[in-house]
Design an enzyme around this catalytic site. Sequence first.
Site, mmCIF file in Angstrom:
data_model
loop_
_atom_site.group_PDB
_atom_site.id
_atom_site.type_symbol
_atom_site.label_atom_id
_atom_site.label_comp_id
_atom_site.label_asym_id
_atom_site.label_seq_id
_atom_site.Cartn_x
_atom_site.Cartn_y
_atom_site.Cartn_z
ATOM 1 N N GLU A 445 55.638 36.794 53.787
ATOM 2 C CA GLU A 445 56.407 37.691 54.663
ATOM 3 C C GLU A 445 55.592 38.914 55.061
ATOM 4 O O GLU A 445 55.731 39.425 56.177
ATOM 5 C CB GLU A 445 57.722 38.102 53.982
ATOM 6 C CG GLU A 445 58.661 36.942 53.647
ATOM 7 C CD GLU A 445 58.965 36.025 54.828
ATOM 8 O OE1 GLU A 445 58.892 36.472 55.985
ATOM 9 O OE2 GLU A 445 59.270 34.840 54.591
ATOM 10 N N HIS A 448 53.530 38.133 58.098
ATOM 11 C CA HIS A 448 54.295 38.349 59.335
ATOM 12 C C HIS A 448 54.338 39.839 59.683
ATOM 13 O O HIS A 448 54.136 40.233 60.835
ATOM 14 C CB HIS A 448 55.734 37.866 59.156
ATOM 15 C CG HIS A 448 55.925 36.394 59.277
ATOM 16 N ND1 HIS A 448 55.467 35.665 60.358
ATOM 17 C CD2 HIS A 448 56.548 35.504 58.460
ATOM 18 C CE1 HIS A 448 55.798 34.391 60.201
ATOM 19 N NE2 HIS A 448 56.446 34.264 59.065
ATOM 20 N N HIS A 451 51.171 41.330 61.051
ATOM 21 C CA HIS A 451 50.958 40.870 62.427
ATOM 22 C C HIS A 451 51.694 41.779 63.406
ATOM 23 O O HIS A 451 51.214 42.050 64.512
ATOM 24 C CB HIS A 451 51.455 39.426 62.553
ATOM 25 C CG HIS A 451 50.978 38.722 63.784
ATOM 26 N ND1 HIS A 451 51.514 37.533 64.219
ATOM 27 C CD2 HIS A 451 50.014 39.032 64.693
ATOM 28 C CE1 HIS A 451 50.897 37.143 65.322
ATOM 29 N NE2 HIS A 451 49.992 38.035 65.636
#
Length: 655
Positions: A445, A448, A451
Site C-alpha cells: 500500500e 501506491h 506513486h
Amino acid sequence: MFKEFNLEKLTDSKVLLEKLLDQSKNEILELMEIENKTYENFVMPYQEIGESINNFVTPIFHIDSVKNSETTGKVYEECLPVLSKYETWISQNDDVFKALKDIQSNCKTTLNDIQNKVLENEIRDFKLSGSHLDDAKKKRLEDINLTLSELSHKFSQNLLNATNSFEMIVEDKEDVKEIPSSDLELAAFEEDDKTKYKFNLQFPSYMAYMTYGTSREKREELYKAFCTRAPENGKIIEQILILKNEKVKILGFNSYSEYSLETKMASKEEEVVSFLEELGHKGKKKAGEELNEIKELALKDGVSDFRSSDMSYYSEKLKKAKYDLDEEYYRPYFEQTSVLDGFFDFLHQMFDVKFVQVDTKAWDEKVKVYDLLTNEKQTARIYIDLEARKDKRGGAWMNSWHSHYSNSKGEEQLPTAFIVCNFPQSTKTTPSLLRHSDVVTLFHEMGHALHHLLSDIKEPYVSGISGVAWDTVEFPSQFLEYFSYDKEVLKLFAKHYKTKEVLDDEAIEKIIKAKNFQSSLALVRQIELALFDFKLYQDLYKTEEEVQNVLDKVRAEFSPMIPPSYNKFQNGFSHIFAGGYAAGYYSYKWAEVLSADAFYMFIDSKNIFNKELALKYKETILSKGGSKNMDELFYNFAQRKPSVDSLLKIDGIIS
C-alpha cells in the site's frame, strides 16, 4: 498548507455539496464564455474545478469505509445522486468536449507532452461518457451510472453487514489449543464464570482460526460462513452485469471487457486472455504438486476427505515442517510502531524522503499522520490507519485525497493520501503485533501511496495516480513489496517489542526461503479470479447460475482444488462489483511483470540498497505519475521491455 481532515459538518454534506456543484457549474459556464480558449485560460481552471470537487467528496466517501455507521451510510446515499448528476452533466457536455478538441487541434504543437496527455485522456473519457450521443441516450447513461453507483455501495454494505453479523463461540479449550496467545487474547471473553472464545469474519479473526483452529468442524463452520456471506449480492451482480452491458452497447462497444481496455495498457481482449492462460498453464502442474503435498500431510492426521476449509490449517503445518517457520514466532518482532519507524528509515535511505509524525485531526485515535519531507521541505502528507475495527470495511487499500499540481495562480498544491489496512488490534496489554504477511501488505500500500505522493507533475489530471492506466497502477505497489523479503531491510525494523533484540539471520532466512511456498497455488488462484472477471464481462450473463458457470469453467481448467458448491465467492468479490477492477482484475498480474523485472535490476546490481538505481526509479517512474504511458516510463527506467520470465523466476516457478 494542508487541509485538515474535518467532518464535523458531515450531516450537512449534501447541502454543502449542492452549493459546491452549483458554484462549479457556474464556473464551467463562465469558462465557456471565453472567446479565445487556450490551455492556460480553459483547461487549467477546468482541472482545478474537478480537483476541488474531488477534495470535498473524498473524505465523505472515505469515512463510510473506515468508520461505517447509519449516519455515514445515509450521507453517502444522499450525496451519491447529487454527485452522479453533476458528473453526468460535465462528462456529457458537448460544449466542453468541443472546447477541449478545439484546443487540442489548435494548440497541439505549442503544448508540452504532459499538457497534450491531459487533453488526450480527457477527450477519450468524454467519448467513453457518451458526449457524442443524442439526448435520450445520454439520459439513459445518466440513469445507468447512478444506479450502478448505488448498487456498488449496496454490495459493499451488504458484505460489511454480513461480516459483522456472524460470530462463532468456542467453549472447548481443546478447539483453540493451537491458536497463538496474541490471537487468543483478542478472542477471549468471560461468560457464566467461564472463559470462552469468539471468532468472527473480520480477516484477522477469521484467519486466526482457519490457520490454527484445531477443530475441523469449527473450521468448516467458519469457512462456510465466510464464503456464503451476503447471498443477496447474487441478485445485485445480475443487475450490475445487465446495466454495464447496456451501458457499453449504448457507447458502441461489443462488451464491457472491450470498453474497459480503452483506459488500459493492454490493447485487445485476446491479448489479456492469452496472457492469463499462458501464466495459468505454466503454473498449473506445480500447483497440483503443491496441493498433493498438503493432502499427504493431512492424510497423516487421518484426513482422507480433504476439504477447502482444511487448506490454511494444513498449509501452515506444512510450512512449519518444511521451513520450521512459525508465523506466531515472528509477531513480537513486527510490532506496528517499530515496523513503521524502520520502514520509514528504509524509504529515507532509498528515496531521500523523511516521514515526520504530526498531531492533526483524523477519523480515529489510532490513525497516525505523517508529513513527507524532501530536503527538509514539506512535500506531502499521509494518514495511516492499520488496525481492524468492526466499523471498517475489510481488506487493505490506498486512497488519494489531494493531488500535487501548480494552480493557475502559480501556487503549489501538495498531495495527501490515506493507507487503510486491517491488521491485528492493539489492546491495553499488548501492542499491535503484525505477521510478516501484514508487513508485505504495508509495503504494497505504501508503494501506491508513494506513486501518488512523490509526483512532481504540475497538471492535476495526470499527477500521482491520476491518469495512470489501470493495468499498470499496481506496478509501484508490487515493486515495493519485494523489498519486504530482504534480510537487510527486515533488520531495520524486525526488533522484539520487549527485548529490542533484532531478528536473527536464521529466522530471516526462513522467511525468505518460505516466500515462494505454494507460489504456484497462489498464481493459479490469481489466474482464476482474473479470468473469471474478464470472461464474465466479455458477454452478457443474466442469472446467478450463468455467473456461477463462468467461474466453474475457469476453475475446471486451472484450479487444482475445486471448492464446495455452497461457496459463493463472487458475492464477496468487492474488487469487481464494488471497486474499480471490473474487467481489470488481470491488472495485478499484468503489472507484476513490470514490478518483478524492475526489482531484478536491484538483484542484478548486487546491492538491494542501490540508491542510484532507487533514485532513478523515483525520477523515471514515481515522479512522473500518469503524465506518460507506463510502457514508455518503464523503458526509460530499464532501457528495455519487461520480461514475463522475471515474474516466473521471482516466484520460483521457473529457474
